[in-house]
Design an enzyme around this catalytic site. Sequence first.
Site: not given
Length: 235
Positions: A82-83, A86-87, A95, A162, A179, A189
């Site tokens: 979800q994080w 935010h591109r 990894s 994995r 900011a 969020r």
Amino acid sequence: MAHQASKQQYEVLDKGFVRLVEQMGGDLAVVLAARVSYGSRPQGEEKDRRLINYLMKHHHETPFEHAVYKFHVKCPLFVARQWFRHRWSSFNEISARYTEFPDEFYRPAQLRVQAPRNKQGSEPAQLENEAELLRLIEQTHQLLYQNYQKLLAAGVARELARGLLPMNSYTQFYWTVNARSLMNFVNLRADEGAQWEMRQYAEALAQIFEQTMPWSWEAFVNFYWSGENPAIKVR
């Protein structure tokens, strides 16, 4: 609610954290970026705070891009996914192709049920068999990790092994964000409509933002914040 482990780190959920690695600029960086348009300098706290309030109230947000944060985050994979939506920021994540994942999974303290009026949301509930269901989650984690270890021991490549790791696995990443984008993240969020686990991280970020840019935080709460969450306030 996130627990403050130190001035720069908040413990989140059962094993996660948000740590401020470094910061470039703060409230004065915003003031300088805004006043350069007029060839002027900071005018003292009263006038500079008034300027930040004006910028926020009238959506002149580019000066806030001149304050930049770098965070180290540890969170469940489903929170990270979800994080990463935010591109307008930069990410570097651990990894599972390069390294073996540890036996670390998010174990919720209690379960929630699907919200009847929100297809993607949940709400608290008292489940009669909650203890049994929590044990099922724990047993599934143990089984999957044991099989992951067996594949690695048999020589199977990490990039294939994995595939057994569940979305509750903890991951880590570095996140660099200005900011302005941080405020957008918190606005979306930290709202009660966001997933509870995601909100805990957003609240931790909000507390760091409040501590490091108090003038901008106050303006954010008064003029930008559009969500619902009692933790987002001017103290």
